[in-house]
Design a protein around this motif. Structure first.
Motif, PDB file in Angstrom:
ATOM      1  N   UNK A  26       0.820  -1.210   0.000  1.00 34.23           N
ATOM      2  CA  UNK A  26       0.000   0.000   0.000  1.00 34.23           C
ATOM      3  C   UNK A  26       0.854   1.259   0.000  1.00 34.23           C
ATOM      4  N   UNK A  27       1.873   1.289   0.868  1.00 35.58           N
ATOM      5  CA  UNK A  27       2.747   2.465   0.949  1.00 35.58           C
ATOM      6  C   UNK A  27       3.517   2.665  -0.350  1.00 35.58           C
ATOM      7  N   UNK A  28       4.002   1.580  -0.945  1.00 34.66           N
ATOM      8  CA  UNK A  28       4.774   1.682  -2.189  1.00 34.66           C
ATOM      9  C   UNK A  28       3.922   2.225  -3.323  1.00 34.66           C
ATOM     10  N   UNK A  29       2.704   1.730  -3.418  1.00 36.57           N
ATOM     11  CA  UNK A  29       1.822   2.195  -4.490  1.00 36.57           C
ATOM     12  C   UNK A  29       1.492   3.677  -4.320  1.00 36.57           C
ATOM     13  N   UNK A  30       1.202   4.090  -3.097  1.00 34.61           N
ATOM     14  CA  UNK A  30       0.880   5.500  -2.835  1.00 34.61           C
ATOM     15  C   UNK A  30       2.035   6.412  -3.207  1.00 34.61           C
ATOM     16  N   UNK A  31       3.249   5.971  -2.928  1.00 35.94           N
ATOM     17  CA  UNK A  31       4.425   6.798  -3.156  1.00 35.94           C
ATOM     18  C   UNK A  31       4.866   6.818  -4.618  1.00 35.94           C
ATOM     19  N   UNK A  32       4.611   5.741  -5.357  1.00 33.35           N
ATOM     20  CA  UNK A  32       5.232   5.615  -6.673  1.00 33.35           C
ATOM     21  C   UNK A  32       4.309   5.542  -7.883  1.00 33.35           C
ATOM     22  N   UNK A  33       3.084   5.040  -7.713  1.00 34.08           N
ATOM     23  CA  UNK A  33       2.246   4.825  -8.893  1.00 34.08           C
ATOM     24  C   UNK A  33       1.909   6.134  -9.607  1.00 34.08           C
ATOM     25  N   UNK A  34       1.553   7.166  -8.850  1.00 32.30           N
ATOM     26  CA  UNK A  34       1.200   8.448  -9.467  1.00 32.30           C
ATOM     27  C   UNK A  34       2.383   9.025 -10.239  1.00 32.30           C
ATOM     28  N   UNK A  35       3.564   8.976  -9.631  1.00 31.27           N
ATOM     29  CA  UNK A  35       4.764   9.508 -10.294  1.00 31.27           C
ATOM     30  C   UNK A  35       5.077   8.726 -11.565  1.00 31.27           C
TER      31      UNK A  35
ATOM     32  N   UNK B 157      -4.068   7.662 -10.879  1.00 35.34           N
ATOM     33  CA  UNK B 157      -3.604   6.919  -9.706  1.00 35.34           C
ATOM     34  C   UNK B 157      -4.632   6.979  -8.578  1.00 35.34           C
ATOM     35  N   UNK B 158      -4.962   8.214  -8.154  1.00 31.54           N
ATOM     36  CA  UNK B 158      -5.976   8.397  -7.101  1.00 31.54           C
ATOM     37  C   UNK B 158      -7.334   8.773  -7.692  1.00 31.54           C
TER      38      UNK B 158
ATOM     39  N   UNK C  18     -17.864  12.746 -16.321  1.00 30.30           N
ATOM     40  CA  UNK C  18     -18.121  11.413 -15.748  1.00 30.30           C
ATOM     41  C   UNK C  18     -18.899  10.473 -16.674  1.00 30.30           C
ATOM     42  N   UNK C  19     -19.657  11.026 -17.591  1.00 30.32           N
ATOM     43  CA  UNK C  19     -20.407  10.177 -18.522  1.00 30.32           C
ATOM     44  C   UNK C  19     -19.487   9.559 -19.579  1.00 30.32           C
ATOM     45  N   UNK C  20     -18.288  10.145 -19.701  1.00 30.47           N
ATOM     46  CA  UNK C  20     -17.359   9.697 -20.741  1.00 30.47           C
ATOM     47  C   UNK C  20     -16.183   8.893 -20.193  1.00 30.47           C
ATOM     48  N   UNK C  21     -15.682   9.276 -19.011  1.00 26.43           N
ATOM     49  CA  UNK C  21     -14.509   8.587 -18.451  1.00 26.43           C
ATOM     50  C   UNK C  21     -14.852   7.940 -17.101  1.00 26.43           C
ATOM     51  N   UNK C  22     -13.981   7.042 -16.689  1.00 27.80           N
ATOM     52  CA  UNK C  22     -14.189   6.345 -15.415  1.00 27.80           C
ATOM     53  C   UNK C  22     -13.837   7.256 -14.243  1.00 27.80           C
ATOM     54  N   UNK C  23     -14.754   7.356 -13.308  1.00 25.88           N
ATOM     55  CA  UNK C  23     -14.528   8.120 -12.074  1.00 25.88           C
ATOM     56  C   UNK C  23     -14.704   7.145 -10.916  1.00 25.88           C
ATOM     57  N   UNK C  24     -13.641   6.440 -10.599  1.00 17.26           N
ATOM     58  CA  UNK C  24     -13.711   5.374  -9.589  1.00 17.26           C
ATOM     59  C   UNK C  24     -13.183   5.870  -8.256  1.00 17.26           C
ATOM     60  N   UNK C  25     -13.908   5.567  -7.203  1.00 21.97           N
ATOM     61  CA  UNK C  25     -13.470   5.918  -5.841  1.00 21.97           C
ATOM     62  C   UNK C  25     -12.143   5.228  -5.550  1.00 21.97           C
ATOM     63  N   UNK C  26     -11.112   6.022  -5.206  1.00 23.60           N
ATOM     64  CA  UNK C  26      -9.813   5.429  -4.890  1.00 23.60           C
ATOM     65  C   UNK C  26      -8.897   5.284  -6.084  1.00 23.60           C
ATOM     66  N   UNK C  27      -9.412   5.538  -7.293  1.00 23.42           N
ATOM     67  CA  UNK C  27      -8.593   5.473  -8.494  1.00 23.42           C
ATOM     68  C   UNK C  27      -8.021   4.093  -8.765  1.00 23.42           C
ATOM     69  N   UNK C  28      -6.973   4.080  -9.590  1.00 25.45           N
ATOM     70  CA  UNK C  28      -6.359   2.806  -9.986  1.00 25.45           C
ATOM     71  C   UNK C  28      -5.538   2.181  -8.862  1.00 25.45           C
ATOM     72  N   UNK C  29      -5.111   2.997  -7.885  1.00 25.95           N
ATOM     73  CA  UNK C  29      -4.326   2.457  -6.762  1.00 25.95           C
ATOM     74  C   UNK C  29      -5.118   1.376  -6.032  1.00 25.95           C
ATOM     75  N   UNK C  30      -6.358   1.685  -5.709  1.00 23.74           N
ATOM     76  CA  UNK C  30      -7.161   0.725  -4.946  1.00 23.74           C
ATOM     77  C   UNK C  30      -7.415  -0.549  -5.745  1.00 23.74           C
TER      78      UNK C  30
END
Length: 254
Positions: free
Chosen positions: A119-128, A159-160, A199-211
């Motif tokens: 969890x910590x690794x994804x939070x720190x690195x996935x967005x970058x 990411x988020x 939102x009708x066109x793109x995915x708006x997911x709670x927590x983004x791709x990280x979760x």
């Protein structure tokens, strides 16, 4: 009385031989399962491995592949050693069992350790990784493919959340052609659909791709850990059988 003891001892040896043979057959099948889990993790999910800063997840899978291959060879050796009743072969077989046991325990431990820090690794690195490397060079082409596959497969964007793409080097450049998010964020992916981030066109997911990615990796880490430690525990039975048969056989004359 001596003849009775010898007959009893011979009967016990035969029973041990068949028990060990049965174990070896099941062990050989288990080796195929272990190797299949490792190969499946590396081949089917290799794209996502490139998004992880740590190589622990991949290392666990490689260890399972190696252990599975050795298990299958060891199973055949175990059958030969059992029916030929050669103590030296049984000794080699026991050592191989011990090595495999340690390898699978290591895979299980690595999976557990990475489970704790994922969890910590994804939070720190996935967005970058997504904002700095997406469509930046041919060297990062595998990152681009992994991000697109991630967003489409898990129906997420960023990411988020989708606003993470505002910081993307590619989105800010002229190469994006006015896109606000990559086309892979779109519910229906077509060229330049990323220009509209409603939102009708793109995915708006709670927590983004990280979760989504975290849940996916955690599920696979559980499988890797369970397979590694589960098979390792079964091997203890094989090592006990091997030791008993080794002791029941008379020492080879020199």
């Amino acid at each position: 009385m001596g003849a009775y003891e010898e007959k009893k001892e011979a009967c016990g040896t035969v029973c041990l031989k068949y028990l060990l043979f049965t174990f070896n057959f099941l062990f050989w099948l288990a080796g195929g399962v272990v190797m299949a889990v490792g190969v499946w993790t590396l081949v089917e999910k290799s794209d996502y491995i490139s998004l992880l800063p740590s190589k622990t997840y991949a290392a666990s899978a490689y260890i399972l592949v190696l252990a599975g291959a050795i298990v299958m060879v060891t199973g055949v050796l175990g059958c030969c050693a059992t029916f030929k009743e050669q103590r030296k072969l049984l000794g080699v077989y026991f050592v191989l069992l011990l090595c495999i046991f340690l390898l699978e325990i290591l895979a299980g431990v690595l999976a557990y350790i990475y489970y704790q820090q994922l969890n910590d690794e994804l939070k720190q690195n996935l967005k970058a990784t997504m904002t700095n490397k997406y469509r930046q060079s041919d060297e990062n082409e595998h990152i681009t493919k992994a991000v697109d596959k991630l967003q489409q497969e898990f129906k997420c964007c960023g990411s988020n959340n989708s606003t993470d793409w505002v910081e993307s080097k590619w989105i800010r450049s002229a190469d994006s052609k006015g896109r606000k998010v990559p086309d892979s964020c779109c519910k229906t992916e077509i060229d330049l659909c990323g220009q509209r981030d409603h939102p009708s066109n793109i995915y708006k997911v709670e927590g983004g791709c990280i979760s989504k990615l975290e849940k996916f990796i955690l599920e696979h880490l559980k499988i890797i850990g369970a397979v590694g430690i589960g098979i390792a525990c079964v091997q203890i039975i094989g090592m006990v059988f091997t030791c008993c048969l080794y002791r029941s056989l008379k020492a080879e004359p020199y």
